[in-house]
Write a protein that holds these residues in place. Structure first.
Motif, PDB file in Angstrom:
ATOM      1  N   ILE A  43     -18.955 -20.835   3.901  1.00 63.68           N
ATOM      2  CA  ILE A  43     -19.034 -19.371   3.879  1.00 63.68           C
ATOM      3  C   ILE A  43     -17.677 -18.767   3.555  1.00 63.68           C
ATOM      4  CG2 ILE A  43     -19.468 -17.335   5.319  1.00 63.68           C
ATOM      5  CD1 ILE A  43     -21.560 -18.936   6.807  1.00 63.68           C
ATOM      6  N   ASP A  47     -19.135 -14.820  -1.092  1.00 66.35           N
ATOM      7  CA  ASP A  47     -19.448 -13.438  -0.719  1.00 66.35           C
ATOM      8  C   ASP A  47     -20.779 -13.519   0.017  1.00 66.35           C
ATOM      9  OD1 ASP A  47     -19.714 -10.748  -0.420  1.00 66.35           O
ATOM     10  OD2 ASP A  47     -20.177 -10.331  -2.521  1.00 66.35           O
ATOM     11  N   PHE A  48     -20.698 -13.878   1.286  1.00 66.94           N
ATOM     12  CA  PHE A  48     -21.891 -14.291   2.022  1.00 66.94           C
ATOM     13  C   PHE A  48     -22.841 -13.125   2.250  1.00 66.94           C
ATOM     14  CE2 PHE A  48     -24.144 -15.191   6.037  1.00 66.94           C
ATOM     15  CZ  PHE A  48     -24.818 -16.333   5.641  1.00 66.94           C
ATOM     16  N   SER A  57     -25.874 -17.338  -1.711  1.00 64.52           N
ATOM     17  CA  SER A  57     -24.776 -16.376  -1.821  1.00 64.52           C
ATOM     18  C   SER A  57     -23.840 -16.739  -2.971  1.00 64.52           C
ATOM     19  CB  SER A  57     -23.991 -16.323  -0.502  1.00 64.52           C
ATOM     20  OG  SER A  57     -24.809 -15.895   0.563  1.00 64.52           O
ATOM     21  N   TRP A  59     -20.570 -17.609  -5.004  1.00 62.97           N
ATOM     22  CA  TRP A  59     -19.351 -18.379  -4.748  1.00 62.97           C
ATOM     23  C   TRP A  59     -18.173 -17.628  -5.359  1.00 62.97           C
ATOM     24  CZ3 TRP A  59     -19.039 -22.851  -1.921  1.00 62.97           C
ATOM     25  CH2 TRP A  59     -17.805 -23.530  -1.930  1.00 62.97           C
ATOM     26  N   ASN A  64     -11.574 -14.579  -0.347  1.00 62.88           N
ATOM     27  CA  ASN A  64     -11.522 -14.197   1.067  1.00 62.88           C
ATOM     28  C   ASN A  64     -10.162 -14.510   1.677  1.00 62.88           C
ATOM     29  OD1 ASN A  64     -14.188 -13.201   1.332  1.00 62.88           O
ATOM     30  ND2 ASN A  64     -14.978 -15.290   1.450  1.00 62.88           N
ATOM     31  N   SER A 273     -17.823  -8.590   7.090  1.00 68.25           N
ATOM     32  CA  SER A 273     -17.685  -9.652   6.101  1.00 68.25           C
ATOM     33  C   SER A 273     -17.566 -10.991   6.801  1.00 68.25           C
ATOM     34  CB  SER A 273     -16.459  -9.399   5.213  1.00 68.25           C
ATOM     35  OG  SER A 273     -16.255 -10.479   4.331  1.00 68.25           O
ATOM     36  N   GLY A 275     -17.684 -13.839   5.318  1.00 68.35           N
ATOM     37  CA  GLY A 275     -16.869 -14.716   4.487  1.00 68.35           C
ATOM     38  C   GLY A 275     -15.394 -14.608   4.820  1.00 68.35           C
TER      39      GLY A 275
END
Length: 309
Positions: A43, A47-48, A57, A59, A64, A273, A275
């Motif tokens: 994760i 961008d989960f 999701s 990649w 992040n 967020s 991620g």
């Protein structure tokens, strides 16, 4: 007669198959609850989206991590985290050793047993409960400490707006809560020391203080190093339960009380967020692992028997 098994590993597995069978439930438990959840580490690079899940999701690579490291906040919270944990380890070890040696020297009587019970009691009180008590002590107008300072004619302390007073408070609170339980561990190690060593030292004219510094402390070195290595794994842990229970989301105190764990917890609630928060947690875990390996390597060179691996 069955053919002789040449492989030592396979031979051991066959001969001790029932013992290995007993270990199967523990191995399965570790795989299911410790290793399979590590898939969630991915994760940190996504961008989960909870609706799409891990495999759906987008990649995004190291975006992040860039969000976290592009500012100056990570330096401050990392420094706070490391300094707090070093302080906790050093002060906790010294106080636990001191208490253990003092109680051991007093012998076995009802007073020592009562003191042991009193010492370990704080370990079983949760930090949220302690946080409620600290409010009664540190409140600016009606707090116990400021009321006492007023009666003495001294200047009051704005605990919840002054960030400088909290590092010693957090160190003392952690010491009060954990030192007694740590002393029990060292007392168990001291009991295991051969009593004939002390008897021989006293025959040679050694004082009680000499016995402590020349017998007790040297023989406790392996225990101290082992506990230190175990503590190193959590040196990047931010003590979320303690700091958040005592300080909460008080923005006035972030400069000296914000750690990695509190930052991640707050970021997850405010930004949403997962991620980004997972990226910070991954950074915390990787650095903690590296520190354990380095500390273990140093310990193995000093004393091979004290190393974890």
């Amino acid at each position: 007669m069955s053919r002789k098994i040449k492989s030592a590993g396979v031979r051991d597995l066959v001969y001790n198959r029932y013992l290995y069978a007993l270990a199967v439930p523990a191995v399965l438990f570790s795989i299911i609850f410790a290793y399979l959840p590590m898939i969630g580490v991915s994760i940190a690079f996504m961008d989960f989206n909870p609706i799409k899940g891990i495999f759906g999701s987008e990649w995004i690579g190291f975006d992040n991590f860039r969000f976290f490291f592009r500012g100056q906040a990570w330096v401050q919270i990392t420094l706070n985290t490391v300094l707090y944990n070093i302080s906790f380890i050093v002060t906790g070890t010294l106080m636990s050793l001191t208490l253990a040696i003092m109680l051991t020297e007093l012998g076995r009587n009802w007073l020592v047993r009562v003191m042991q019970s009193i010492m370990i009691l704080p370990n079983f009180i949760s930090w949220p409960i302690i946080g409620l008590f600290t409010v009664a002590f540190f409140t600016a107008d009606t707090g116990v400490i400021n009321s006492l300072l007023n009666r003495l004619g001294w200047e009051t302390i704005a605990f919840y707006t002054d960030p400088e007073v909290w590092p010693p408070i957090l160190v003392l609170m952690n010491l009060w809560k954990t030192a007694g339980f740590g002393a029990i561990v060292y007392m168990a190690a001291i009991v295991g020391i051969d009593k004939e060593l002390y008897e021989a030292a006293r025959i040679d004219g050694a004082s009680r203080l000499s016995c402590i510094f020349r017998i007790t402390l040297p023989l406790l070195r392996s225990t101290v190093v082992l506990l230190f290595l175990l503590s190193m794994g959590n040196i990047f842990g931010g003590n979320l339960d303690m700091i958040y229970s005592l300080v909460g989301d008080n923005t006035f105190l972030f400069r000296t009380t914000d750690t990695i764990d509190t930052y991640v917890f707050r970021a997850l609630r405010t930004s949403g967020s997962m991620g980004m928060t997972q990226a910070i947690a991954l950074y915390q875990s990787v650095v903690g692992f590296v520190l354990v390996v380095v500390a273990n390597k140093i310990a193995s060179r000093i004393d091979k028997d004290s190393a974890l691996f």
